[in-house]
Design a protein around this motif. Structure first.
Motif: not given
Length: 181
Positions: A81-85, A139-140, A171-172, A176-178
């Motif tokens: 999640r940290e990488r995606m954020a 996430a996608q 928002h994006l 990811l967090e949600d």
């Protein structure tokens, strides 16, 4: 190879790509922009292919530095999640034309695309063609939206003011967090 001239040469090549697109990146133009002779440029980059690969590494390494700075650690140290954020925040930044044209040129060339592929593999989770759960789908969608925002900004169409871009990015990241749940 003298590192002291390498970065200014690559920065000159990026300025040319920004102003004139990929076709403008010639050995002669880069040498002139960098304040060197063509021979001086060829001392650092023996061919146009070597220069183009150097530009790809230079730009991709810049992305990775931004990702690490924003995350406060390397990709290996981050949670997914940290990488995606971090990826969403960096890819949704105001993009440069040079990054876009260089990535497009590299798309069909395994050697030129390798620097980008390596960064994306570390920071952008492997895209599932059919995410099987809501978190994977969310996430996608967030990653694709960030990529889309980056692309329209690089093309110069649909540019957003800084406040709108910030709200969209947050928002994006919130998606990811949600979806982590």
């Amino acid at each position: 190879m003298r590192a002291s001239n390498r970065i200014p040469i690559l920065d000159a090549a990026v300025r040319i790509a920004e102003q004139h697109g990929f076709g403008g990146v010639t050995m002669e133009a880069v040498a002139e922009e960098a304040g060197l002779t063509k021979g001086g440029l060829m001392y650092h980059f023996g061919s146009k292919d070597a220069l183009l690969l150097g530009i790809q590494h230079h730009l991709a390494d810049g992305w990775e530095r931004e990702l690490e700075q924003l995350a406060g650690k390397t990709a290996a140290e981050c949670t997914p999640r940290e990488r995606m954020a971090a990826y969403v925040r960096v890819s949704a930044k105001q993009a440069s034309r040079a990054e876009l044209v260089m990535q497009l040129e590299a798309a069909n060339d395994a050697t030129l695309s390798e620097p980008w592929t390596a960064v994306f593999e570390r920071w952008r989770p492997a895209a599932e063609s059919d995410p099987q759960d809501a978190a994977g789908m969310t996430a996608q969608v967030a990653l694709l939206a960030a990529d889309g925002l980056w692309t329209i900004e690089a093309l110069g169409v649909g540019r957003l003011d800084e406040a709108a871009r910030t709200r969209i990015i947050e928002h994006l990241v919130g998606l990811l967090e949600d979806g982590a749940g």
